[in-house]
Design an enzyme around this catalytic site. Structure first.
Site, PDB file in Angstrom:
ATOM      1  N   ALA A   1      38.290   2.682  55.470  1.00  0.00           N
ATOM      2  CA  ALA A   1      39.222   2.170  56.470  1.00  0.00           C
ATOM      3  C   ALA A   1      38.841   0.745  56.871  1.00  0.00           C
ATOM      4  O   ALA A   1      37.676   0.440  57.117  1.00  0.00           O
ATOM      5  CB  ALA A   1      39.224   3.090  57.684  1.00  0.00           C
TER       6      ALA A   1
ATOM      7  N   GLN B   1      35.396  22.536  57.362  1.00  0.00           N
ATOM      8  CA  GLN B   1      35.832  21.361  56.601  1.00  0.00           C
ATOM      9  C   GLN B   1      37.360  21.326  56.468  1.00  0.00           C
ATOM     10  O   GLN B   1      37.994  20.309  56.715  1.00  0.00           O
ATOM     11  CB  GLN B   1      35.173  21.439  55.206  1.00  0.00           C
ATOM     12  CG  GLN B   1      35.764  20.504  54.177  1.00  0.00           C
ATOM     13  CD  GLN B   1      35.753  21.140  52.779  1.00  0.00           C
ATOM     14  OE1 GLN B   1      36.101  22.294  52.587  1.00  0.00           O
ATOM     15  NE2 GLN B   1      35.308  20.368  51.808  1.00  0.00           N
TER      16      GLN B   1
ATOM     17  N   GLN C   1      49.129  13.528  48.511  1.00  0.00           N
ATOM     18  CA  GLN C   1      48.224  13.972  49.572  1.00  0.00           C
ATOM     19  C   GLN C   1      47.901  15.444  49.311  1.00  0.00           C
ATOM     20  O   GLN C   1      48.689  16.150  48.659  1.00  0.00           O
ATOM     21  CB  GLN C   1      48.947  13.808  50.919  1.00  0.00           C
ATOM     22  CG  GLN C   1      48.131  14.161  52.134  1.00  0.00           C
ATOM     23  CD  GLN C   1      46.867  13.328  52.221  1.00  0.00           C
ATOM     24  OE1 GLN C   1      45.896  13.643  51.551  1.00  0.00           O
ATOM     25  NE2 GLN C   1      46.881  12.277  53.026  1.00  0.00           N
TER      26      GLN C   1
ATOM     27  N   GLY D   1      46.785   2.106  53.670  1.00  0.00           N
ATOM     28  CA  GLY D   1      45.515   2.397  54.325  1.00  0.00           C
ATOM     29  C   GLY D   1      45.693   2.936  55.717  1.00  0.00           C
ATOM     30  O   GLY D   1      46.742   2.767  56.348  1.00  0.00           O
TER      31      GLY D   1
ATOM     32  N   TYR E   1      53.655  12.092  49.582  1.00  0.00           N
ATOM     33  CA  TYR E   1      53.360  13.063  50.657  1.00  0.00           C
ATOM     34  C   TYR E   1      54.291  14.272  50.595  1.00  0.00           C
ATOM     35  O   TYR E   1      55.426  14.220  51.095  1.00  0.00           O
ATOM     36  CB  TYR E   1      53.470  12.355  52.020  1.00  0.00           C
ATOM     37  CG  TYR E   1      52.501  11.205  52.112  1.00  0.00           C
ATOM     38  CD1 TYR E   1      51.208  11.400  52.581  1.00  0.00           C
ATOM     39  CD2 TYR E   1      52.841   9.942  51.621  1.00  0.00           C
ATOM     40  CE1 TYR E   1      50.292  10.356  52.596  1.00  0.00           C
ATOM     41  CE2 TYR E   1      51.930   8.889  51.631  1.00  0.00           C
ATOM     42  CZ  TYR E   1      50.657   9.110  52.113  1.00  0.00           C
ATOM     43  OH  TYR E   1      49.747   8.080  52.105  1.00  0.00           O
TER      44      TYR E   1
ATOM     45  N   GLU F   1      38.309  12.281  42.588  1.00  0.00           N
ATOM     46  CA  GLU F   1      38.198  11.227  43.610  1.00  0.00           C
ATOM     47  C   GLU F   1      36.870  11.321  44.352  1.00  0.00           C
ATOM     48  O   GLU F   1      36.503  12.381  44.858  1.00  0.00           O
ATOM     49  CB  GLU F   1      39.372  11.351  44.582  1.00  0.00           C
ATOM     50  CG  GLU F   1      39.317  10.308  45.691  1.00  0.00           C
ATOM     51  CD  GLU F   1      40.540  10.347  46.595  1.00  0.00           C
ATOM     52  OE1 GLU F   1      41.681  10.389  46.091  1.00  0.00           O
ATOM     53  OE2 GLU F   1      40.339  10.331  47.825  1.00  0.00           O
TER      54      GLU F   1
ATOM     55  N   THR G   1      37.496   5.876  46.804  1.00  0.00           N
ATOM     56  CA  THR G   1      38.298   5.426  47.948  1.00  0.00           C
ATOM     57  C   THR G   1      37.778   4.099  48.501  1.00  0.00           C
ATOM     58  O   THR G   1      36.648   3.676  48.227  1.00  0.00           O
ATOM     59  CB  THR G   1      38.290   6.465  49.089  1.00  0.00           C
ATOM     60  OG1 THR G   1      36.955   6.614  49.548  1.00  0.00           O
ATOM     61  CG2 THR G   1      38.834   7.793  48.641  1.00  0.00           C
ATOM     62  N   TYR G   2      38.623   3.491  49.292  1.00  0.00           N
ATOM     63  CA  TYR G   2      38.361   2.193  49.912  1.00  0.00           C
ATOM     64  C   TYR G   2      38.360   2.455  51.408  1.00  0.00           C
ATOM     65  O   TYR G   2      39.370   2.912  51.962  1.00  0.00           O
ATOM     66  CB  TYR G   2      39.499   1.270  49.499  1.00  0.00           C
ATOM     67  CG  TYR G   2      39.372  -0.173  49.870  1.00  0.00           C
ATOM     68  CD1 TYR G   2      38.711  -1.060  49.025  1.00  0.00           C
ATOM     69  CD2 TYR G   2      39.969  -0.665  51.022  1.00  0.00           C
ATOM     70  CE1 TYR G   2      38.650  -2.408  49.333  1.00  0.00           C
ATOM     71  CE2 TYR G   2      39.903  -2.010  51.335  1.00  0.00           C
ATOM     72  CZ  TYR G   2      39.245  -2.877  50.487  1.00  0.00           C
ATOM     73  OH  TYR G   2      39.192  -4.210  50.795  1.00  0.00           O
TER      74      TYR G   2
END
Ligand code: FAD
Length: 295
Positions: free
Chosen positions: A52, A216, A180, A109, A149, A18, A49-50
């Site tokens: 926010a 991170q 996730q 989202g 999740y 990703e 990813t798209y």
């Protein structure tokens, strides 16, 4: 176009990677160099990813188009319902067809920056399930993945209700569940058992974050609510040398992933955060793909 069923087939562990859209042109060029190195290990597909609120809509499509053109690997565009009407979602999906995108990761989202809760756009959708239905009905050429999740979605009233809604997404036409990120495999294995118990039959693929430093991991885990084992934090914190933390992160991910493979996962989805160094070490250590083979 390769179907997701062909990617997740018995006897192999599929690999997906990703990316997210970089903010600058220089960042984008650097990204393709990282992708070039990872492609050597024959990942099955690459996702982007798209942002926010749809903030990266053009960029997301551009990245997946470029990755497919440059490296000939199947690609998935993430798509969220935030900030879009149904017609705008259709328009995006139409553009994705033109850009030769193979799969869509269909999501509700997260709220745009500065907003704390999800708001339905007038003329838009409320849940990822509705987006899956739209794609299944009007764009059946796309393989569809959805999010799951292992530690429950942060807004969900209960684990059971969250799982029930996940089943709705699969029943609505999703071919794949990508989870996730999580750090304790027991969370994933419990989640997988519970999915199985309620009849979710789509492949359930663990999402793995190759950790590269302590700061991170703290930031990301606080955003998505993932539990980080204290022993891992202590281990990372033993030195503030970047090289030490990188190696500790690689070792942790390798141990985590080896265990998941032993537990029979059909694939691995890596949140590489546009970097290749840790990922290359993990791919090398995994030995499920030799460089320049497609498995
Ligand atoms: P949904 O499945 O719609 O669920 C959202 C919440 O609503 C959950 O609490 C669920 O239990 C509940 N719910 C679902 N259906 C119903 C119903 N019918 N009635 C009542 N409650 C319901 N975010 C981005 O912005 N861009 C990305 O590119 C992106 N990529 C991701 C990729 C992966 C693999 C994962 C795991 C997450 C990604 N996210 C991304 C984050 C995701 O958008 C958020 O976690 C978001 O808050 C929920 O999205 P969802 O698709 O799981 O939503």
């Amino acid at each position: 176009m390769k179907k997701l069923n062909d990617v997740y087939r018995a006897g192999r562990v599929a690999i997906s990677i990703e990316l997210f859209p970089p903010k600058t042109t220089a960042g984008e060029q650097a990204l393709y160099e990282h992708v070039r190195k990872m492609i050597e290990y024959g990942p099955d597909f690459v996702t982007c990813t798209y942002g926010a609120g749809g903030s990266t809509r053009d960029k997301t499509l551009e990245i997946v188009r470029q990755v497919k053109t440059k490296f000939g690997v199947p690609v998935a565009s993430h798509l969220t319902v935030v900030g879009s009407t149904v017609d705008q979602l259709r328009e995006y999906l139409q553009q994705a067809v033109q850009a030769d995108v193979d799969y869509v990761v269909a999501l509700r989202g997260d709220p745009p920056q500065g907003e704390t809760s999800f708001q339905v756009t007038a003329g838009g959708l409320r849940y990822a399930c509705e987006l899956v239905e739209l794609i299944h009905r009007e764009f059946p050429q796309f393989g569809v993945a959805v999010a799951g999740y292992p530690e429950k979605h942060q807004e969900a009233a209960s684990f059971d209700s969250d799982l029930g809604y996940l089943k709705n997404k699969v029943d609505a036409g999703s071919d794949l569940v990508i989870t996730q990120l999580f750090f304790d495999n027991r969370d994933f294995l419990r989640f997988r058992d519970r999915c199985d118990a309620i009849g979710i039959r789509a492949p359930i693929v663990p999402g793995i974050l190759p950790v590269t430093n302590l700061k991170q991991i703290r930031r990301i885990a606080s955003l998505c609510g993932a539990n980080i084992p204290q022993s891992f934090i202590d281990h990372l914190a033993r030195s503030d040398q970047p090289e030490w933390q990188l190696q500790a992160g690689i070792e942790f991910a390798l141990t985590q992933v080896h265990e998941l493979i032993r537990q029979g996962v059909p694939g691995l989805h890596f949140y590489v955060l546009n970097q290749s160094q840790a990922m290359l070490a993990i791919l090398e250590g995994l030995q499920i793909r030799s460089p320049r083979s497609s498995g």
